[in-house]
Motif scaffolding. Sequence first.
Motif, PDB file in Angstrom:
ATOM      1  N   ARG A 132       0.817  -1.223   0.000  1.00 45.68           N
ATOM      2  CA  ARG A 132       0.000   0.000   0.000  1.00 45.68           C
ATOM      3  C   ARG A 132       0.845   1.266   0.000  1.00 45.68           C
ATOM      4  O   ARG A 132       0.307   2.373  -0.150  1.00 45.68           O
ATOM      5  CB  ARG A 132      -0.947  -0.012   1.210  1.00 45.68           C
ATOM      6  N   LEU A 133       2.152   1.136   0.179  1.00 50.99           N
ATOM      7  CA  LEU A 133       3.027   2.314   0.193  1.00 50.99           C
ATOM      8  C   LEU A 133       3.236   2.811  -1.234  1.00 50.99           C
ATOM      9  O   LEU A 133       3.550   2.041  -2.135  1.00 50.99           O
ATOM     10  CB  LEU A 133       4.383   1.979   0.822  1.00 50.99           C
ATOM     11  N   ARG A 134       3.062   4.109  -1.410  1.00 50.39           N
ATOM     12  CA  ARG A 134       3.264   4.720  -2.719  1.00 50.39           C
ATOM     13  C   ARG A 134       4.137   5.950  -2.569  1.00 50.39           C
ATOM     14  O   ARG A 134       4.162   6.592  -1.518  1.00 50.39           O
ATOM     15  CB  ARG A 134       1.929   5.133  -3.362  1.00 50.39           C
ATOM     16  N   ALA A 135       4.839   6.281  -3.642  1.00 49.29           N
ATOM     17  CA  ALA A 135       5.650   7.500  -3.675  1.00 49.29           C
ATOM     18  C   ALA A 135       5.433   8.195  -4.998  1.00 49.29           C
ATOM     19  O   ALA A 135       5.054   7.561  -5.998  1.00 49.29           O
ATOM     20  CB  ALA A 135       7.127   7.161  -3.495  1.00 49.29           C
ATOM     21  N   THR A 136       5.659   9.500  -5.008  1.00 46.66           N
ATOM     22  CA  THR A 136       5.523  10.244  -6.257  1.00 46.66           C
ATOM     23  C   THR A 136       6.768  10.083  -7.107  1.00 46.66           C
ATOM     24  O   THR A 136       7.866   9.869  -6.609  1.00 46.66           O
ATOM     25  CB  THR A 136       5.307  11.743  -5.983  1.00 46.66           C
ATOM     26  N   LYS A 137       6.555  10.180  -8.405  1.00 45.90           N
ATOM     27  CA  LYS A 137       7.657  10.274  -9.355  1.00 45.90           C
ATOM     28  C   LYS A 137       7.666  11.701  -9.869  1.00 45.90           C
ATOM     29  O   LYS A 137       6.654  12.186 -10.393  1.00 45.90           O
ATOM     30  CB  LYS A 137       7.462   9.293 -10.516  1.00 45.90           C
ATOM     31  N   VAL A 138       8.789  12.383  -9.689  1.00 43.81           N
ATOM     32  CA  VAL A 138       8.876  13.803 -10.039  1.00 43.81           C
ATOM     33  C   VAL A 138       9.917  13.993 -11.140  1.00 43.81           C
ATOM     34  O   VAL A 138      11.041  13.501 -11.033  1.00 43.81           O
ATOM     35  CB  VAL A 138       9.246  14.655  -8.803  1.00 43.81           C
ATOM     36  N   ALA A 139       9.512  14.695 -12.179  1.00 47.68           N
ATOM     37  CA  ALA A 139      10.444  15.109 -13.228  1.00 47.68           C
ATOM     38  C   ALA A 139      10.789  16.571 -12.983  1.00 47.68           C
ATOM     39  O   ALA A 139       9.903  17.432 -12.959  1.00 47.68           O
ATOM     40  CB  ALA A 139       9.814  14.931 -14.605  1.00 47.68           C
ATOM     41  N   CYS A 140      12.079  16.840 -12.776  1.00 43.90           N
ATOM     42  CA  CYS A 140      12.553  18.204 -12.530  1.00 43.90           C
ATOM     43  C   CYS A 140      13.232  18.724 -13.793  1.00 43.90           C
ATOM     44  O   CYS A 140      14.222  18.147 -14.247  1.00 43.90           O
ATOM     45  CB  CYS A 140      13.550  18.232 -11.389  1.00 43.90           C
ATOM     46  N   PHE A 141      12.716  19.812 -14.322  1.00 44.87           N
ATOM     47  CA  PHE A 141      13.331  20.460 -15.475  1.00 44.87           C
ATOM     48  C   PHE A 141      14.071  21.702 -15.003  1.00 44.87           C
ATOM     49  O   PHE A 141      13.531  22.512 -14.246  1.00 44.87           O
ATOM     50  CB  PHE A 141      12.272  20.852 -16.512  1.00 44.87           C
TER      51      PHE A 141
END
Length: 441
Positions: A289-298
């Motif tokens: 149930r653990l989730r994390a965000t995926k972030v694209a940094c420009f």
Amino acid sequence: MAKKARKETSAPPAKAGVVILGAGLTGLVAARELLRAGRRDILLLERDSRPGGLLKTNRDGVTIDELPHLFFGGNARAEKLFRRMAGPVREFRHRLGVMWKGGWVDFPFQDHISQLSLEDRRAVLRSLLERRGGPGAAAPRDLGEYALNELGSGIVDLFFRPYNEKLWQTPLAGMGYGWMAAKIRLPGPSGLADSILGIKDGGRPAPAPHASFIYPRRGGIESLIEGLLAGLEPLRPLCGVEALSIDPAEKAVRTSAGTVRYDRLISTLPLDRAVRMAGLKECYPAAGRLRATKVACFHYALRAVDLPPYHWIYVPDPALPFYRLTREDLLNPRAVPGGKALIVECALPPGGSVAGLERRVTDGLVRSGVIKRRDIVRTWLYPHFPAYPVPHVRHGEDVPFCLGRLASAGIISAGRFGEWSVYNMDHSIEAGIAAAGKALS
């Protein structure tokens, strides 16, 4: 062009007193504390090609942090360590904003309702008058109910829901709310009344822990990592070595470069990965149930930018692919010599791809009037996964359960991902200190 010779990864020793998995901030602080306590039998393993975790800086002719970081909070011990390791710092009072319907609203949004249009102010006020929460109301079950109770549907629908669901890529009904106090102070009834009327109460506490913050004068946030590494000499992280499995019974870690036995093990790896590596099957449902965000940094190196002097800006508009803009040149005037530096963060949905995202980001910045295409000097992309642990609605039971089982297996799990918490840098530093204390005990 001739190919560079591939650097061979050194094999780890067969045995170490304390093995630390992950050479990010928490792992490096833990190693420092162990060394200060006299331990020398430490092995620090890092999967990446260089240490630092999320605290890395793009130095490709610029000085722009791969993911925005700064130090804030009231922890004197953590701040003292930061200042000592990072070197000279700049001190700031934050200036934050919200990109709002072709203009700008000061942040926190809920504290500046008087800056909205008459129509939006009316919607906020009407929702507060219609609110039915009170002393006898049931406790909120999730972040959505909590926000409605605290802010009313006007603020929730205008800003809180679109921004947070864009950031976390999770419905509010699927998130807990215990983490909110560490991030923002909600105004309460009196504060909301002042916000609507435009009354500034100088006696009210700061709306967020980052109202004041510090940032290194030179080298970006990675200067903190470099200071920590210098303080660890002659101990150096063994980089390019991935931990593959943990055998708690044998006290052994199997890695991509060989097996290492340990007396004590500190893991700063993501909590869900650690329980699976250790084969703790009773934790698999909770870990799943653990989730994390995926972030694209420009990163944008620019000749000019058309923004108010906000340090960073929140973007709730669902039509724009980014959720936050950071003016790195305001934090570090040398970020882009002779120019401006902008960090643009985008949260990707599960399974989301960065294909075509840079074009959409640039189009959105141009359409919003933030930049002109002719002012773009160069861009970079840094994808991060995991970036932020999502505080899901069962966080309060799933995370302690997994941590307890790992502790029973003799594994100290620590840090933002090791404890699956929305940690600031002071929390991560304290997590390293605490992990070292447990290893020494």
